[in-house]
Design a protein around this motif. Sequence first.
Motif, PDB file in Angstrom:
ATOM      1  N   ASP A  13       0.897  -1.198   0.021  1.00 21.59           N
ATOM      2  CA  ASP A  13       0.014  -0.093   0.039  1.00 21.59           C
ATOM      3  C   ASP A  13       0.754   1.275   0.005  1.00 21.59           C
ATOM      4  O   ASP A  13       0.649   2.270  -0.853  1.00 21.59           O
ATOM      5  CB  ASP A  13      -0.843  -0.057   1.126  1.00 21.59           C
ATOM      6  CG  ASP A  13      -1.946  -0.967   0.952  1.00 21.59           C
ATOM      7  OD1 ASP A  13      -2.376  -1.548  -0.182  1.00 21.59           O
ATOM      8  OD2 ASP A  13      -2.828  -1.314   2.050  1.00 21.59           O
ATOM      9  N   GLY A  82      -9.082   0.806  -0.274  1.00 18.94           N
ATOM     10  CA  GLY A  82      -8.531   0.286   0.889  1.00 18.94           C
ATOM     11  C   GLY A  82      -7.073  -0.711   0.824  1.00 18.94           C
ATOM     12  O   GLY A  82      -6.547  -1.015   1.427  1.00 18.94           O
ATOM     13  N   ARG A  86      -6.906  -3.642   3.553  1.00 16.53           N
ATOM     14  CA  ARG A  86      -8.097  -4.001   3.548  1.00 16.53           C
ATOM     15  C   ARG A  86      -8.441  -5.441   3.441  1.00 16.53           C
ATOM     16  O   ARG A  86      -9.098  -6.049   3.571  1.00 16.53           O
ATOM     17  CB  ARG A  86      -8.968  -3.025   2.800  1.00 16.53           C
ATOM     18  CG  ARG A  86     -10.452  -3.329   2.794  1.00 16.53           C
ATOM     19  CD  ARG A  86     -11.417  -2.057   2.203  1.00 16.53           C
ATOM     20  NE  ARG A  86     -12.835  -2.400   2.275  1.00 16.53           N
ATOM     21  CZ  ARG A  86     -13.227  -2.805   1.281  1.00 16.53           C
ATOM     22  NH1 ARG A  86     -13.061  -3.562   0.235  1.00 16.53           N
ATOM     23  NH2 ARG A  86     -14.770  -3.129   1.623  1.00 16.53           N
TER      24      ARG A  86
END
Length: 162
Positions: A13, A82, A86
């Motif tokens: 991420d 996300g 996520r």
Amino acid sequence: MTELNEFECGMLDAMLEAFGIPDSLTRGQLLELFDNDEASAFAMVQILLREELVAESGKHGSYELPAKLILKPKGEKFLKDGGFTRRYHMEREKPVEVSGTLARLQQQNMRLQNLKMANEGQINDLQKKVGQLQVLQYIWWALIIVALVAGYFIGHVHHIKK
């Protein structure tokens, strides 16, 4: 998704977030993100490529970082939704499928056993509390009956004296 841990998901991420306004990262920027650890950077780039979130640009060998990585719209949308973190948490919440790994099944088994023991402890505590409340209820009923009987006798004795 390959078995990624939470840290790796966070790193992926962070890589996606590192793409700037031109939506690209150079080889130098990638190495900077990974403190010049080319092997780790390469492994993470391969995951992003496999997920089709980025595209390569520039010449490079088969086991080297590309000259430039370009963020695809799919990658930007994935991050806004996300990202890997996520997805990791959602997969952890899903019940384990029959085809799950033995380690994951053992982990879930341990978690469920711990949950069962905690619930059994709560049940025992609640049963003790119910038992105490029942005893208290019986005592109140006994006191009410004693009060009624005493009231009857006092009333009867008082009535006889008149």
